[in-house]
Design an enzyme around this catalytic site. Structure first.
Site, short mmCIF file in Angstrom:
data_model
loop_
_atom_site.label_atom_id
_atom_site.label_comp_id
_atom_site.label_asym_id
_atom_site.label_seq_id
_atom_site.Cartn_x
_atom_site.Cartn_y
_atom_site.Cartn_z
N PRO A 1 -27.21 31.92 -11.19
CA PRO A 1 -26.92 31.03 -11.20
C PRO A 1 -25.36 31.20 -11.17
CG PRO A 1 -28.34 30.41 -12.41
CD PRO A 1 -28.35 31.63 -13.03
N ARG A 2 -24.63 31.03 -10.07
CA ARG A 2 -22.97 31.05 -9.81
C ARG A 2 -22.20 29.89 -10.23
NH1 ARG A 2 -22.95 33.66 -4.20
NH2 ARG A 2 -24.12 36.25 -4.89
N THR B 1 -13.90 43.08 -14.85
CA THR B 1 -14.76 44.45 -14.42
C THR B 1 -13.67 45.69 -14.89
OG1 THR B 1 -16.36 45.44 -13.13
CG2 THR B 1 -14.41 44.02 -11.98
N GLY C 1 -21.90 31.15 8.74
CA GLY C 1 -23.35 31.22 8.76
C GLY C 1 -23.54 32.54 8.15
N THR D 1 -22.99 42.86 -15.63
CA THR D 1 -24.27 43.20 -14.60
C THR D 1 -25.80 43.51 -15.63
OG1 THR D 1 -23.23 44.91 -13.34
CG2 THR D 1 -22.95 42.47 -12.75
N ASP E 1 -18.05 37.51 -4.68
CA ASP E 1 -19.04 37.36 -3.94
C ASP E 1 -18.98 36.28 -3.00
OD1 ASP E 1 -20.86 38.15 -5.62
OD2 ASP E 1 -20.36 36.82 -7.62
N LYS F 1 -17.78 39.47 1.20
CA LYS F 1 -17.31 40.65 1.97
C LYS F 1 -17.69 41.42 2.60
CE LYS F 1 -16.20 42.07 -2.66
NZ LYS F 1 -16.51 40.46 -2.74
N GLY G 1 -22.92 43.27 -4.82
CA GLY G 1 -23.99 42.91 -3.95
C GLY G 1 -23.34 42.21 -3.04
N HIS G 2 -23.83 42.78 -2.21
CA HIS G 2 -23.80 42.35 -0.46
C HIS G 2 -24.62 42.48 -0.27
CE1 HIS G 2 -19.30 44.84 -1.44
NE2 HIS G 2 -19.71 44.02 -2.11
N GLN H 1 -16.31 43.06 -5.66
CA GLN H 1 -15.40 42.16 -7.00
C GLN H 1 -14.53 41.87 -6.68
OE1 GLN H 1 -16.07 46.00 -8.81
NE2 GLN H 1 -18.16 44.83 -8.43
P1 IMP Z 1 -19.26 44.30 -15.03
O1 IMP Z 1 -18.12 44.81 -13.88
O2 IMP Z 1 -21.36 44.26 -14.93
O3 IMP Z 1 -19.03 44.64 -16.41
O4 IMP Z 1 -18.89 42.70 -15.08
C1 IMP Z 1 -18.43 42.38 -15.79
C2 IMP Z 1 -17.87 41.07 -15.23
O5 IMP Z 1 -17.18 41.23 -13.70
C3 IMP Z 1 -19.35 39.26 -15.06
O6 IMP Z 1 -18.77 38.27 -15.48
C4 IMP Z 1 -19.45 39.94 -13.97
O7 IMP Z 1 -20.19 38.91 -12.88
C5 IMP Z 1 -18.55 40.41 -12.87
N1 IMP Z 1 -19.39 41.26 -11.55
C6 IMP Z 1 -19.66 42.62 -11.54
N2 IMP Z 1 -19.58 42.43 -10.49
C7 IMP Z 1 -19.82 41.38 -9.34
C8 IMP Z 1 -19.39 41.01 -8.26
O8 IMP Z 1 -20.05 42.37 -7.31
N3 IMP Z 1 -19.79 39.92 -8.28
C9 IMP Z 1 -19.30 38.77 -8.63
N4 IMP Z 1 -19.27 39.09 -10.18
C10 IMP Z 1 -19.14 40.25 -10.59
#
Ligand code: IMP
Length: 427
Positions: free
Chosen positions: A297-298, A232, A408, A123, A13, A16, A40-41, A217
């Site tokens: 929420p992050r 991940t 921004g 996720t 996040d 990128k 999520g981009h 990620q």
């Molecule tokens: P997974 O990739 O769904 O298996 O999740 C494993 C970990 O990676 C978890 O902590 C997710 O929140 C984190 N994660 C996966 N994709 C993203 C991303 O695009 N941004 C931030 N965290 C991510």
């Protein structure tokens, strides 16, 4: 540089998608090399917001080719939903990428429930179970998926096996026929895009094309170099690009480390510079720090240069692209974590064992903040002196020069400080 990797230097996040979209204007090809629709981009063009999960962030530039490489795991249903919103794009899908199937999503949830308090906070997109199957030689490649008879027999065999596992976790078994009928329709839509993308990329390189490799990620979520097990199931490092795309390692010219001006994390696991209370709420609100994929929420923290130096070591970084600088405007004092205390010792590296990492407490330096609105700034020179000081201290501590900063969410709020990626001719 002609072949550049866009790497997330923290826990994902970092922006990128925005940096890739910006640089894509100068590129011929954008390649996603790992992950799936867990990513999520967010890309904002002229005030219009696009949320991408699976597709490369170059997809909004109609002139360039986009590749979903062999290192990816592709959920066909998500693919259909995402492409349906777009028109006028050029896309190539690797015949060696793996397919995410409904039982992967169910097993992802089951494993998490089973872990209780120790859950990873995934996720729930089935990413871990799909990569597990790939390693266990129980996966389905795109090349099989688009071949109706081969897909049918492989799926039948696998569903029988996977249903036993689902039953073990108290989940409903999956009905083979309905999954087959639904997914074979998706396969027809995907088929025209499928090819040997390693061959395609190597030919493009022979023709001197400019290529961006887009990580999903961040490096602290890397399966090998991240905060295991809270990671991940793939590697977002620059070093994983050759394997995950099918090109030689020496064809990569460099990497841009996308770094948020502070730190965030979604999901469980340690984050030494985490902050709580009003300041965290303020940063979360102004920075819109809610997951693009899950809406969660992050967690918020100060900038941590131990994390950034770790990323520099394990991935390699040529320049930093510092994002969300504007979110820090108005905070009187900004802290930067520069080392950790661990067992009475000062260290500037991340211990491998998660319990040891949890025991680390950060040492900070404090920098004065700034109050000026920086959202309309168009060059480095226009930045307030304290913002320049913050950026130069960050680069000095990490030992990587500044390449880009952004003030921004819009494409035009991105400022290039070094011209490391020249204009393309788009021949
Ligand atoms: P997974 O990739 O769904 O298996 O999740 C494993 C970990 O990676 C978890 O902590 C997710 O929140 C984190 N994660 C996966 N994709 C993203 C991303 O695009 N941004 C931030 N965290 C991510």
């Amino acid at each position: 540089m002609k072949r550049v990797v866009v790497v997330g230097t923290q826990w994902g996040d970092e922006g990128k998608g925005k940096i890739t979209d910006y640089l894509a204007q100068k590129a011929d090809i954008v390649v996603r090399y790992q992950g799936g629709n867990n990513a999520g981009h967010t890309v904002v063009i002229d005030g219009k917001k696009y949320s991408l999960h699976l597709l490369p962030s170059g997809i909004l530039n109609p002139n360039i080719d986009n590749v979903m490489a062999n290192g990816m795991v592709i959920n066909p249903k998500a693919f259909i939903a995402e492409t349906a919103k777009l028109s006028n794009f050029k896309l190539h899908i690797s015949d060696r990428a793996h397919i995410v199937l409904p039982y992967h999503l169910e097993l992802d949830k089951a494993y998490e429930q089973n872990k209780g308090d120790e859950k990873i906070g995934t996720t729930h997109k089935g990413i871990g179970p799909t990569y597990t199957d790939k390693s266990a030689r129980l996966g389905i490649r795109v090349s099989t998926f688009i071949h109706p008879e081969r897909f049918r027999s492989r799926l039948k065999e696998l569903i029988e096996f996977k249903n036993q596992e689902l039953l073990h976790y108290g989940k409903e078994p999956i009905d083979f026929e309905s999954v087959y009928q639904e997914f074979s329709e998706y396969a027809k839509v995907m088929k025209p895009y499928v090819k040997d993308t390693s061959y395609f990329l190597n030919q493009a390189i022979e023709h001197n094309k400019k290529i961006l490799f887009e990580g999903a990620q961040g490096v602290l979520l890397c399966l090998d170099h991240g905060t295991y097990p809270y990671v991940t199931s793939s590697s977002p490092t620059a070093s994983s690009v050759p394997l995950n795309t099918g090109i030689a390692p020496w064809l990569i010219d460099g990497a841009i480390g996308v770094t948020k001006a502070y730190t965030t994390r979604v999901g469980s696991g340690p984050m030494p510079s985490e902050i709580h209370g009003d300041l965290a709420v303020r940063i979360r609100t102004i920075g819109n720090e809610f997951g693009t994929t899950t809406g969660r929420p992050r967690r918020i923290g100060w900038l941590d240069t131990v994390v950034l130096k770790h990323t520099k070591r394990v991935s390699g970084l040529s320049y930093l692209a510092v994002t969300l600088l504007d979110v820090l405007t108005g905070i009187p004092e900004l802290k930067i974590a520069t080392s950790y205390n661990f067992n009475g010792e000062e260290i500037d590296r991340i211990p491998a064992d998660i319990e040891d990492f949890m025991a680390c407490t950060p040492n900070y330096i404090t920098m004065p903040g700034w109050n000026e609105d920086i959202t309309q700034v168009k060059s480095y020179d226009e930045l307030p002196q304290n913002t320049k000081n913050y950026l130069s201290k960050l680069c000095e501590l990490v030992g990587v020069p500044l390449g880009i900063f952004s003030v921004g969410p819009d494409r035009n709020q991105t400022i290039m400080v070094q011209s490391f990626f020249e204009e393309s001719t788009h021949d």
